[in-house]
Design a protein around this motif. Structure first.
Motif, short mmCIF file in Angstrom:
data_model
loop_
_atom_site.label_atom_id
_atom_site.label_comp_id
_atom_site.label_asym_id
_atom_site.label_seq_id
_atom_site.Cartn_x
_atom_site.Cartn_y
_atom_site.Cartn_z
N PHE A 112 22.35 -38.29 11.88
CA PHE A 112 21.49 -39.05 10.97
C PHE A 112 20.94 -38.17 9.84
CE2 PHE A 112 17.32 -37.60 12.51
CZ PHE A 112 17.59 -37.21 13.81
N SER A 113 20.38 -38.85 8.83
CA SER A 113 19.82 -38.17 7.65
C SER A 113 18.30 -38.32 7.66
CB SER A 113 20.32 -38.83 6.36
OG SER A 113 21.72 -38.77 6.30
N GLY A 114 17.59 -37.27 7.27
CA GLY A 114 16.13 -37.33 7.25
C GLY A 114 15.57 -38.31 6.24
N HIS A 115 16.24 -38.42 5.10
CA HIS A 115 15.63 -39.21 4.00
C HIS A 115 15.61 -40.71 4.26
CE1 HIS A 115 19.40 -40.78 2.05
NE2 HIS A 115 19.93 -39.80 2.75
N LYS A 116 16.37 -41.16 5.26
CA LYS A 116 16.33 -42.59 5.59
C LYS A 116 15.28 -42.87 6.67
CE LYS A 116 21.24 -43.22 4.59
NZ LYS A 116 21.31 -43.78 3.25
N LEU A 117 14.62 -41.80 7.13
CA LEU A 117 13.62 -41.93 8.20
C LEU A 117 12.29 -41.33 7.72
CD1 LEU A 117 13.45 -42.88 11.23
CD2 LEU A 117 13.76 -40.48 11.84
N GLU B 299 32.79 -49.31 8.73
CA GLU B 299 32.28 -47.95 8.50
C GLU B 299 31.97 -47.62 7.03
OE1 GLU B 299 31.31 -46.38 11.16
OE2 GLU B 299 32.17 -48.09 12.20
N HIS B 300 30.96 -46.79 6.89
CA HIS B 300 30.61 -46.13 5.63
C HIS B 300 31.72 -45.11 5.34
CE1 HIS B 300 28.29 -43.33 3.04
NE2 HIS B 300 27.39 -44.30 2.89
N HIS B 301 31.98 -44.82 4.08
CA HIS B 301 33.03 -43.85 3.75
C HIS B 301 32.82 -42.51 4.47
CE1 HIS B 301 33.60 -46.14 -0.31
NE2 HIS B 301 34.12 -46.78 0.70
N ALA C 109 23.78 -37.05 7.23
CA ALA C 109 24.80 -37.70 8.06
C ALA C 109 26.21 -37.36 7.57
CB ALA C 109 24.58 -39.21 8.07
N THR C 110 26.39 -37.32 6.25
CA THR C 110 27.72 -37.03 5.70
C THR C 110 28.18 -35.64 6.13
OG1 THR C 110 27.23 -38.41 3.80
CG2 THR C 110 29.04 -36.87 3.54
N ALA C 111 27.29 -34.67 5.98
CA ALA C 111 27.64 -33.29 6.36
C ALA C 111 27.95 -33.22 7.85
CB ALA C 111 26.49 -32.35 6.01
N ILE D 213 28.56 -41.31 17.07
CA ILE D 213 27.79 -42.43 16.54
C ILE D 213 27.18 -42.03 15.20
CG2 ILE D 213 25.98 -44.15 17.01
CD1 ILE D 213 28.31 -44.05 19.09
N ASP D 214 27.49 -42.82 14.18
CA ASP D 214 26.87 -42.65 12.87
C ASP D 214 25.53 -43.40 12.93
OD1 ASP D 214 25.98 -42.80 10.31
OD2 ASP D 214 27.82 -43.62 9.46
N GLY D 215 24.46 -42.63 13.13
CA GLY D 215 23.14 -43.24 13.30
C GLY D 215 22.31 -43.26 12.02
N ALA D 216 22.99 -43.15 10.85
CA ALA D 216 22.24 -43.08 9.58
C ALA D 216 21.28 -44.26 9.43
CB ALA D 216 23.21 -43.01 8.40
N GLN D 217 21.74 -45.45 9.82
CA GLN D 217 20.85 -46.63 9.75
C GLN D 217 20.21 -46.90 11.11
OE1 GLN D 217 20.18 -47.98 6.85
NE2 GLN D 217 21.81 -46.99 5.68
N GLY D 218 20.90 -46.51 12.17
CA GLY D 218 20.43 -46.82 13.53
C GLY D 218 19.10 -46.16 13.85
N SER E 168 25.39 -51.37 10.66
CA SER E 168 26.14 -51.42 9.40
C SER E 168 25.19 -51.30 8.22
CB SER E 168 26.90 -52.75 9.32
OG SER E 168 27.17 -53.07 7.98
N ASN E 169 25.50 -50.36 7.31
CA ASN E 169 24.64 -50.20 6.12
C ASN E 169 24.85 -51.33 5.12
OD1 ASN E 169 27.27 -48.96 5.55
ND2 ASN E 169 26.39 -48.49 3.56
N VAL E 170 25.92 -52.11 5.30
CA VAL E 170 26.18 -53.21 4.36
C VAL E 170 25.55 -54.50 4.87
CG1 VAL E 170 27.97 -54.61 3.26
CG2 VAL E 170 28.33 -52.16 3.61
C1 LIG Z 1 25.90 -45.94 7.85
C2 LIG Z 1 25.80 -44.74 6.96
N1 LIG Z 1 26.49 -43.64 7.27
C3 LIG Z 1 26.42 -42.52 6.53
C4 LIG Z 1 25.63 -42.47 5.41
C5 LIG Z 1 25.56 -41.20 4.61
O1 LIG Z 1 24.26 -40.70 4.60
P1 LIG Z 1 23.87 -39.47 3.64
O2 LIG Z 1 24.30 -39.88 2.26
O3 LIG Z 1 22.40 -39.35 3.78
O4 LIG Z 1 24.61 -38.29 4.13
C6 LIG Z 1 24.90 -43.59 5.02
C7 LIG Z 1 24.11 -43.61 3.78
O5 LIG Z 1 23.81 -44.62 3.21
C8 LIG Z 1 24.97 -44.75 5.83
O6 LIG Z 1 24.27 -45.83 5.53
#
Ligand SMILES: Cc1ncc(COP(=O)(O)O)c(C=O)c1O
Length: 405
Positions: A220-225, A120-122, A92-94, A197-202, A172-174
């Motif tokens: 989104f990121s694979g490792h969270k799924l 938002e996540h950083h 997701a970050t990339a 849309i940042d779907g990392a948690q969605g 929200s990841n928090v």
């Molecule tokens: C909402 C959200 N956005 C972005 C990220 C970044 O994901 P990644 O570190 O897998 O790139 C995370 C990771 O915790 C997240 O929870």
């Protein structure tokens, strides 16, 4: 009542056999992987390992086929219009960095505005910030309500400033709060904004449908799924992807190169420089196929009951300040022990083999807004049990006894 067979589900994860004395409640950071995913990755490296898109030999052709099949499976899962709308990246970050960089060179002009939210996540703040200052683009931020949810009225007002881009997290990841993404996207589109849309948690909470959501980008990121680390997806509508300037260059993304100029390959390759994470893509597609054989409603119901159990259990303990609301929550409960440092609480839980996360969870602006130094986060997954939650609550009470002794 859920008829979800949690033990059967859990047995598919070797981690819980290998680490049977741990309670793993750090799923928003990364999830455990089912055997099928581990097998697919091992098989690729043991039997099929070869580079993609460039070999003259059959092994490379086979690897290319598997890699492109993975793209197609993922595109189908998220209901993209075309496989080419799925760009593989490291996570997701990339993906967010690529979108921010890409739009900043084409769409955004000095004086334009971008709308983010306080949640938002950083990864969905800093990539924009990196370019905004240099390019004279202004960032506006949607505030929260008293329940720490997006303030929709304020959102509507900020949309009147005509942001070119609106980017927000699906969940929200928090806090675990689920945003009204469809409504927010529709409102943004009515003002002609590009929606990200940042779907990392969605993506973990529910299968996203790109045609229904109708956003321009979803990441989104694979490792969270249930998938491997180092692989993720940048989904974009074809036309939107075409206007992104590539952040990385080299390899398959090239069409013609001379020292005078370069022309680029077509999508999806234009945005996939260098050798991709082939095993990662295959692993992620395997995770998604595996997930499609599990009843999503049963999983959702199980997680909902677990979340309520955890929330009620925490609410019963005196001296706990819960930051997350249990309503529209995707399974994340964040809290503090009043008067104690979150890291001390997490360390005492760690000593009792309860894995949680403590700190600001890559969301410093949110913690400034909440006027908290940080917090302890328990994030639940479908393989967690009621016994896991009970053990966590028991360990927390033990920790509090030690801290107040
Ligand atoms: C909402 C959200 N956005 C972005 C990220 C970044 O994901 P990644 O570190 O897998 O790139 C995370 C990771 O915790 C997240 O929870």
């Amino acid at each position: 009542m859920s008829c979800f067979d949690i033990q059967l589900f859990r047995r598919q994860f070797p981690f819980f056999t290998e680490q049977s004395n741990w309670v793993y409640l750090d799923n928003a950071a990364t999830m455990q992987k089912p055997q099928q995913v581990l097998d697919a990755i091992a098989k690729f490296y043991a039997k099929d390992n070869s580079n993609v898109h460039r070999g003259a030999h059959s092994l490379s052709q086979q690897a290319t086929q598997s890699f492109e099949d993975a793209r197609t499976s993922i595109a189908q899962y998220i209901n993209a219009s075309l496989p080419e709308e799925v760009i593989f990246c490291s996570g997701a970050t990339a993906a967010l960095n690529q979108i921010a960089f890409g739009l900043m060179h084409t769409v955004l002009q000095p004086g334009d505005r971008i709308l983010l939210t306080q949640l938002e996540h950083h990864a969905n703040i800093v990539p924009w910030q990196l370019h905004c200052q240099r390019h004279g683009v202004i960032i506006d931020v949607v505030p929260l309500t008293a329940e720490n949810k997006i303030d929709l009225e304020a959102y509507k007002q900020l949309l009147l400033l005509k942001p070119k881009v609106v980017s927000f997290c699906h969940i929200s990841n928090v806090l675990g709060h689920i945003q009204p993404a469809m409504e927010m996207i529709a409102l943004a589109k009515a003002e002609d904004a590009i929606t990200v849309i940042d779907g990392a948690q969605g993506i973990v909470h529910e299968q996203p449908n790109m045609q229904l959501l109708d956003c321009d980008f979803y990441v989104f990121s694979g490792h969270k799924l249930y998938g491997p680390t180092g692989i993720g997806v940048l989904y974009g509508k074809y036309k939107q992807l075409q206007q992104l300037t590539p952040i990385f260059a080299g390899g398959e993304m090239i069409d013609q190169v001379s020292f005078a100029s370069t022309s680029f390959n077509q999508l999806p390759f234009r945005l996939e420089a260098g050798t991709p994470n082939i095993a990662g893509a295959i692993g992620l597609a395997t995770a998604i196929k595996w997930l499609q054989n599990v009843n999503q409603n049963e999983i959702k119901q199980h997680k909902l009951l677990l979340t309520q159990h955890l929330h009620c259990g925490l609410a019963r303990i005196q001296g706990i300040d819960i930051l997350s609301s249990p309503i529209h929550n995707a399974g994340i409960v964040t809290f503090n022990v009043v008067g104690e440092h979150h890291s001390d609480v997490a360390e005492l839980l760690n000593q009792q083999k309860i894995a949680v996360r403590a700190g600001q969870h890559c969301a410093m602006p949110l913690f400034s807004y909440l006027q908290q130094r940080g917090a302890v986060r328990c994030s639940l997954a479908a393989y967690n049990t009621f016994e896991d939650v009970n053990q966590c609550l028991f360990a927390l009470e033990q920790a509090m006894e030690i801290l107040t002794a």
